[in-house]
Design a protein around this motif. Sequence first.
Motif, mmCIF file in Angstrom:
data_model
loop_
_atom_site.group_PDB
_atom_site.id
_atom_site.type_symbol
_atom_site.label_atom_id
_atom_site.label_comp_id
_atom_site.label_asym_id
_atom_site.label_seq_id
_atom_site.Cartn_x
_atom_site.Cartn_y
_atom_site.Cartn_z
ATOM 1 N N LYS A 135 -28.174 -8.490 4.352
ATOM 2 C CA LYS A 135 -27.605 -7.155 4.569
ATOM 3 C C LYS A 135 -27.182 -6.939 6.029
ATOM 4 C CE LYS A 135 -32.026 -4.737 5.322
ATOM 5 N NZ LYS A 135 -31.737 -4.179 6.645
ATOM 6 N N ASP A 136 -27.680 -7.791 6.943
ATOM 7 C CA ASP A 136 -27.330 -7.662 8.366
ATOM 8 C C ASP A 136 -26.265 -8.658 8.819
ATOM 9 O OD1 ASP A 136 -29.077 -5.572 8.799
ATOM 10 O OD2 ASP A 136 -30.734 -6.860 9.438
ATOM 11 N N ILE A 137 -25.795 -9.499 7.900
ATOM 12 C CA ILE A 137 -24.844 -10.557 8.276
ATOM 13 C C ILE A 137 -23.548 -9.963 8.835
ATOM 14 C CG2 ILE A 137 -23.283 -12.303 7.328
ATOM 15 C CD1 ILE A 137 -25.932 -13.483 7.791
ATOM 16 N N SER A 138 -23.016 -8.936 8.178
ATOM 17 C CA SER A 138 -21.763 -8.326 8.643
ATOM 18 C C SER A 138 -21.926 -7.727 10.036
ATOM 19 C CB SER A 138 -21.295 -7.245 7.661
ATOM 20 O OG SER A 138 -20.954 -7.811 6.415
ATOM 21 N N GLY A 285 -10.154 -0.829 21.227
ATOM 22 C CA GLY A 285 -10.360 -0.366 19.854
ATOM 23 C C GLY A 285 -11.000 -1.438 18.991
ATOM 24 N N SER A 286 -10.542 -2.671 19.136
ATOM 25 C CA SER A 286 -11.103 -3.780 18.362
ATOM 26 C C SER A 286 -12.562 -4.016 18.724
ATOM 27 C CB SER A 286 -10.278 -5.050 18.624
ATOM 28 O OG SER A 286 -10.803 -6.140 17.922
ATOM 29 N N ILE A 287 -12.882 -3.915 20.007
ATOM 30 C CA ILE A 287 -14.263 -4.109 20.451
ATOM 31 C C ILE A 287 -15.159 -3.000 19.914
ATOM 32 C CG2 ILE A 287 -15.777 -4.109 22.474
ATOM 33 C CD1 ILE A 287 -13.423 -5.440 23.990
ATOM 34 N N VAL A 288 -14.699 -1.756 19.999
ATOM 35 C CA VAL A 288 -15.485 -0.616 19.497
ATOM 36 C C VAL A 288 -15.759 -0.773 18.009
ATOM 37 C CG1 VAL A 288 -15.419 1.868 19.041
ATOM 38 C CG2 VAL A 288 -14.711 0.999 21.281
ATOM 39 N N GLY A 289 -14.728 -1.140 17.247
ATOM 40 C CA GLY A 289 -14.906 -1.327 15.808
ATOM 41 C C GLY A 289 -15.895 -2.432 15.493
ATOM 42 N N SER A 290 -15.846 -3.522 16.252
ATOM 43 C CA SER A 290 -16.736 -4.650 16.009
ATOM 44 C C SER A 290 -18.190 -4.326 16.325
ATOM 45 C CB SER A 290 -16.303 -5.856 16.852
ATOM 46 O OG SER A 290 -15.005 -6.269 16.520
ATOM 47 N N LEU A 291 -18.409 -3.486 17.343
ATOM 48 C CA LEU A 291 -19.768 -3.222 17.817
ATOM 49 C C LEU A 291 -20.409 -1.985 17.197
ATOM 50 C CD1 LEU A 291 -19.412 -4.063 21.628
ATOM 51 C CD2 LEU A 291 -20.359 -5.487 19.804
ATOM 52 N N LEU A 292 -19.736 -1.327 16.263
ATOM 53 C CA LEU A 292 -20.340 -0.166 15.603
ATOM 54 C C LEU A 292 -21.594 -0.595 14.843
ATOM 55 C CD1 LEU A 292 -17.263 1.808 14.199
ATOM 56 C CD2 LEU A 292 -18.830 2.542 15.985
ATOM 57 N N PRO A 293 -22.650 0.234 14.823
ATOM 58 C CA PRO A 293 -23.904 -0.143 14.148
ATOM 59 C C PRO A 293 -23.698 -0.420 12.661
ATOM 60 C CG PRO A 293 -24.200 1.810 15.520
ATOM 61 C CD PRO A 293 -22.726 1.549 15.463
ATOM 62 N N GLY A 294 -24.508 -1.351 12.134
ATOM 63 C CA GLY A 294 -24.397 -1.726 10.732
ATOM 64 C C GLY A 294 -24.688 -0.583 9.777
ATOM 65 N N ARG A 295 -25.551 0.342 10.170
ATOM 66 C CA ARG A 295 -25.867 1.462 9.279
ATOM 67 C C ARG A 295 -24.664 2.366 9.056
ATOM 68 N NH1 ARG A 295 -27.186 5.500 13.156
ATOM 69 N NH2 ARG A 295 -27.673 4.560 15.183
ATOM 70 N N LEU A 296 -23.663 2.281 9.952
ATOM 71 C CA LEU A 296 -22.419 3.037 9.766
ATOM 72 C C LEU A 296 -21.379 2.211 9.023
ATOM 73 C CD1 LEU A 296 -22.050 4.704 13.295
ATOM 74 C CD2 LEU A 296 -22.988 5.715 11.212
ATOM 75 N N THR A 297 -21.165 0.961 9.472
ATOM 76 C CA THR A 297 -20.109 0.129 8.884
ATOM 77 C C THR A 297 -20.478 -0.374 7.494
ATOM 78 O OG1 THR A 297 -20.994 -1.836 9.993
ATOM 79 C CG2 THR A 297 -19.280 -0.596 11.135
ATOM 80 N N ARG A 298 -21.791 -0.387 7.154
ATOM 81 C CA ARG A 298 -22.208 -0.842 5.836
ATOM 82 C C ARG A 298 -21.646 0.057 4.743
ATOM 83 N NH1 ARG A 298 -27.721 -1.212 6.826
ATOM 84 N NH2 ARG A 298 -27.321 -3.031 8.104
ATOM 85 N N GLN A 346 -16.796 -7.438 8.273
ATOM 86 C CA GLN A 346 -17.149 -7.177 6.880
ATOM 87 C C GLN A 346 -16.718 -8.335 5.991
ATOM 88 O OE1 GLN A 346 -18.653 -4.545 5.345
ATOM 89 N NE2 GLN A 346 -18.980 -3.230 7.113
ATOM 90 N N VAL A 347 -15.483 -8.790 6.190
ATOM 91 C CA VAL A 347 -14.952 -9.895 5.388
ATOM 92 C C VAL A 347 -15.699 -11.187 5.710
ATOM 93 C CG1 VAL A 347 -12.909 -11.321 4.963
ATOM 94 C CG2 VAL A 347 -12.686 -8.842 5.104
ATOM 95 N N GLN A 348 -15.925 -11.441 7.002
ATOM 96 C CA GLN A 348 -16.636 -12.660 7.373
ATOM 97 C C GLN A 348 -18.067 -12.638 6.841
ATOM 98 O OE1 GLN A 348 -16.096 -14.049 11.381
ATOM 99 N NE2 GLN A 348 -18.054 -15.107 11.405
#
Length: 421
Positions: A135-138, A285-298, A346-348
């Motif tokens: 669940k933490d891989i993404s 923008g790309s960096i911010v999107g990548s570093l958002l916490p998993g509890r949000l992006t999940r 997410q895809v990776q």
Amino acid sequence: MEVFFRNHHYRIFMLANIISAIGSSLFGIVFVIYARHMPHPGLAISVASVAGSFPLLLDILMGYLADQTTNHFRQQLRNRLIQGLLYLIISLILLAQGNWPGFIIILSLSMLVSLISSYNTYGAIPIIKDIVVPKDISEAAGFEAGINATISITGGLIGAALLAAFHYHYSLFALVNAASFFLAFALLFHVRRHFAILASSQVVVPKQVGFTASIRHFFHQTRHNFKLLKQHASIIQFTEVFMAINLFDAGQEVLLNLSFAHQPRLLLINYGYTVALVGMVESVGSIVGSLLPGRLTRRFNIPIGIVLIYATYGLMPLNILFLKSRALLLLVVIVSSVLTGILNPQVQGKMINDLPKESIGSIISAFYTVVQLTVPLGSLIFATLANALSLKFSWIGLLVFDGGTFLLWLVQRRHQRNVTD
């Protein structure tokens, strides 16, 4: 980012990767500066720039070699030592006065370090799969992508500043790079006992006897991996979507630069500042999107993300054709880059969880190789259209491409649902 602070072994492993990445990034810009002092500097800079992108073409081979490793962690340790030693050799060569034979040797060694770094990236995937829960891989993939993007943006500036602080002693700077890899080795060596018991450190791989047999096996395995990739319908869709997104993004970059030159209303201060600002906004923008916490992006559903990216990209041609709003232009750039920064991990993460561990490096490297092929293609197509026909026609073509590939994706997704049902 939360997984970095929660998971001790992942934190140590990533710190070693970050230190190694910093070393490689710092030397990239320094090598170009060094090329300026060569006889025929224009040729030297051109050779260095072309050679710097060459290792990307061998990603599939590096992924294959990573999958042929029986002990991934031991190989990560060994590679850090090799990279550090290569920079020691570079440092010794840099003590001599600049000449073409020495320049070619340094360039070759630098490319070898880059190839080993690519090997490390794919070899690290099975290790991360062992030490991070599914669940933490993404989130872990997003953290790595964000850190790497940050290093690539800031590394050149920091490298140039450090070189000036060293009074342009290139040999001393190469020693700093060597030290970064030796430090990464020390960190990994410190936690070797835990990593030695992981499944990724005890892989059984059939050995190929002879060079010809190894080459034949590589091509056979590559064909097999593409076939295996085709068996995952959702991943094939992601491949096609990312190919389309990369082609669109490359085309948009070319057309924006041309539009800034022909439409003064889009400029902020001047042409150079506008191009730099748009590039910086996209990177941030790309960096911010990548570093958002998993509890949000999940909670960020991949199909919804694809829809939002297509919708956002569609706004850019409409803005350039009709509104010509600088504020909307920057808003579209930052929103689309944040969405891409969220979607990539997410895809990776899905690929890492779904694909078989014994072939994961080869398959993911094949995925990225195919996806990256559309970047130069997009630049070429839309630059040609803009110069042969008109800038307006090119923006219309980009809008049609965005809408057409979006509709195609919807049809494929509906077909996949029907087959699944």
